[in-house]
Enzyme design. Sequence first.
Site, PDB file in Angstrom:
ATOM      1  N   HIS A   4       0.497  -1.204   0.085  1.00 19.56           N
ATOM      2  CA  HIS A   4      -0.169  -0.473   0.222  1.00 19.56           C
ATOM      3  C   HIS A   4       0.646   1.390  -0.269  1.00 19.56           C
ATOM      4  O   HIS A   4       0.915   2.061   1.302  1.00 19.56           O
ATOM      5  CB  HIS A   4      -1.373  -0.256   1.614  1.00 19.56           C
ATOM      6  CG  HIS A   4      -1.639  -1.188   0.838  1.00 19.56           C
ATOM      7  ND1 HIS A   4      -2.858  -1.170   1.724  1.00 19.56           N
ATOM      8  CD2 HIS A   4      -2.438  -2.035   0.137  1.00 19.56           C
ATOM      9  CE1 HIS A   4      -4.074  -1.997   2.374  1.00 19.56           C
ATOM     10  NE2 HIS A   4      -3.257  -2.868   0.792  1.00 19.56           N
ATOM     11  N   TYR A   5       1.515   0.809  -0.973  1.00 20.09           N
ATOM     12  CA  TYR A   5       2.222   2.246  -1.419  1.00 20.09           C
ATOM     13  C   TYR A   5       2.164   3.171  -2.183  1.00 20.09           C
ATOM     14  O   TYR A   5       2.367   2.634  -3.820  1.00 20.09           O
ATOM     15  CB  TYR A   5       4.259   2.633  -0.754  1.00 20.09           C
ATOM     16  CG  TYR A   5       4.639   1.165  -0.631  1.00 20.09           C
ATOM     17  CD1 TYR A   5       4.031  -0.043   0.625  1.00 20.09           C
ATOM     18  CD2 TYR A   5       4.667  -0.091  -1.137  1.00 20.09           C
ATOM     19  CE1 TYR A   5       4.223  -1.328   0.620  1.00 20.09           C
ATOM     20  CE2 TYR A   5       5.596  -1.430  -1.252  1.00 20.09           C
ATOM     21  CZ  TYR A   5       5.057  -1.455  -0.336  1.00 20.09           C
ATOM     22  OH  TYR A   5       5.679  -2.966   0.151  1.00 20.09           O
TER      23      TYR A   5
END
Lengths: 581, 277
Positions: free
Chosen positions: A502-503
Amino acid sequence: MAKKLKKVDVVVVGSGWAGGVVSAELAKAGYQVVTLERGKKQDRQDYVGVKDELRYTDRYEMMQNLSPETITSRVKIEDTALPVRTRAEMMAGTDLGGGSVHWAGATYRWRAIDFELRSKTIERYGKEKIPEGMTIQDWGITYDEMEPYYDKWEKTAGISGEPDPLGDKRSSDYPNPPMLASPAVKLFKETTERMGYHPFQVAAGNLSRAYTNPDGEKLNACMFCSYCTMYGCDFTAKSDPLATVIPTARKTGNCEIRTNSLVRRVLHKDGKATGVMFTDTRTGIEYEQPADVVVLGAFSFTNNRLLMLSKIGTQYDPTTRKGTIGRNFNGQFNITFLGARGYFEKKKFNLYMGAGALGGTMSDFAGDNFDHSNVDFINGGGIEMRQYGDGAISTNHVPSGTPKWGPEFKKNSIHYANRSLVAWYTPAVMSWWHNYVDLDPTYKDEYGDPLLRITNRYTDHDRNMAKFGIEKCSEIMKEMGADIIDEDEVPEEFDHIYSGGHYAGGIIMGADPETSAVNNYLQMWEMDNLFVVGGSAFPQFGGHHPTSTIGALAYRAAEGVEKYLNNGGQLAEAKQKTLNA
Amino acid sequence: MTEPKPHEDTQKGISRRNFMKNTGLVAGGLVGGSLFGGLLTNQLQKPGAPINSETEGSHLLEARTFFSNSEDFLILSAATERLFPTDDLGPGAIELGVPYFIDRQLAGEWGMNAKEYMKGPFLQIGAVDAYESQADSTQDQGPNAETQVPTPAFRYQTPMTRGDIFLEGVQALEQTAQEKFETNFRKLEPQQQDEILQMFDDGKAKMNGVASTTFFNLLLQTTIEGAYADPVYGGNRNMEGWRMKEFPGPRMSYTADIEKEDFIVMKPESLRNYQGH
């Protein structure tokens, strides 16, 4: 000298949900598409009978090989960034289908307020609610405008779920009913309902029944085998690009998919992209693929780095807070997904069973569903209790105070193996002027090109939000009847662990070219025939898992590419400067 | 105690209690099993098909291919046994084959850091050490926390491979034993071995190249992996690790059981059973 290939209408970089959706949609529309994937060729057969926790979960079989290339990471602008060297510290999916193959399946639409976070926050709480240095902004698109794309992606993926009672308006239900609920999930839902909250079943990319999607792709019903997150599905019962958009693109006859093709530059001349340069990682041979439109639909890190290496746009500079490439890095790291773990003495759950997205959740503390007047943060997140299906290696949860090795550890880790549940908060993550990406001055990849450098640190805002979530989760766990409750601690600082994928951010969407790199069709403001699609476009992170938003943005971008191929030019009007920090 | 037991002994070592527990299956276990029954039956009908590690010949896989010095291997073995000891629940690290598991891991791509970024410069800055000593809290976080190795993470900043770190590490265990107790690590009382291991855990032992915590974390990680990974990797011998934890191994489907309230104990099956060829 690169070998020049035949020109096509569109070249797409990446084959996950972003690149895969765009490839399928344009190929279906009759355009000639070449899709380039840095990883190896694979299909659904590669995941039949490989339920091996060591190989996939602990040795990161589906993640990028970091030997040729990784990222560097630091907390403050004045620090020296260090390379993130091991796959235990840096997870990014690779191979055909990208990170979208190993995903868990948890599906949430982001909320109406997420897309207009700045203006709605000011509207309700006043300008002072947004602290100095927080660079959140509106996306240049509203939830209502996003809704048809969410709907389309959910149908392609065959999402199985029930509506969020506190969710925004939907044009239709999920295409499949929710998954069966295990006793643990039921316990979470019944408890939170009793507490006055509004729980529902996590919407899942793990299918509740056999399904044929609108493109004619067939998926099977999930069997709760638990080898899901970090794995490809044994039964084609988890929706991923290998089961959906990739075969859809292929069967048109208009899309050539090339694997082992590492794109290293976007080629451009006089403000227009002309194609891409890539290297076949097996042979080392360089190719040039000319195209009318270039779509970067790779992982957020790759989208960022390719623009920087190709010298497209203006690099964001934190000292002047100007420039758009690399701006607003955001994502969910070790200050998110915190909560409380409960240990149950009288109850054993069959926790070795499960599925990536099997779980209960609630949105009572998400978005602006609760009054923020008396809390010192904005936005919120979901609270989830998931039953992924525990592996034997990874299940060693012990009550705090237990030594981490030796006789007592062994005894407790075995005793509690099927007796602990965790509830966690999945908070939104705000953007700040000091969190950004650029190229590292020291470390290089195997071709001598600089690595991407992440600069990311936490603020009191992040810590306040995490603390709030932990307290709520702890209350729920207590009501669920846990005998021992261990609350997570709020970390002081970012730990440089890039886990979970989740970047986001860096090439963000917006209405103002001063503060955004792409418009609401994911088209570069500075280069009409270059589209940059994926999590890289998030101006800040919403309070739920991101996958369906990436899928929806990809459908939006595909529509944009088609419009551009028909009419050319900028597809969105640049709005006047937003008020930005 | 500290020497790995030959495989033959382990066969006889399966306790009566475990045998009773493993055969005393509840009905639900048969549901999962029956789905795969056909495949299993076919395997059993093939004469000599080695469908599990209890059959003749699997001990031939147990030999050192990484540690050239047997003394190093025995020190490693003794250390793993303290981290995961034999007790009344069942076998410890040595009986489970953990030392051989670690040896094989180090001989392969993981031990050689084949897929890690190993280009310099290697800066040993203060922040890295500080990080390592407070690293425990990182394990339970992130969207995939449930699937992560339950051992401390750390920021890897050394040109040494994991194999190098283990070789240095076991020799440092011996060195520390000599300095502190003036005898071999293997000859120490268990409590004394624990004292030394605690020094490594706390980063207080002397090591070349890396903080002792770095070695300790890898040792703990691989010990747990060796206890619970599929037996194909050399640990979890006879699936005894899984039996202790009531873990069934890879299965095709739990659809019939996912809603059931009662806990279901299933007889474990391995990857070999699952792939069935």
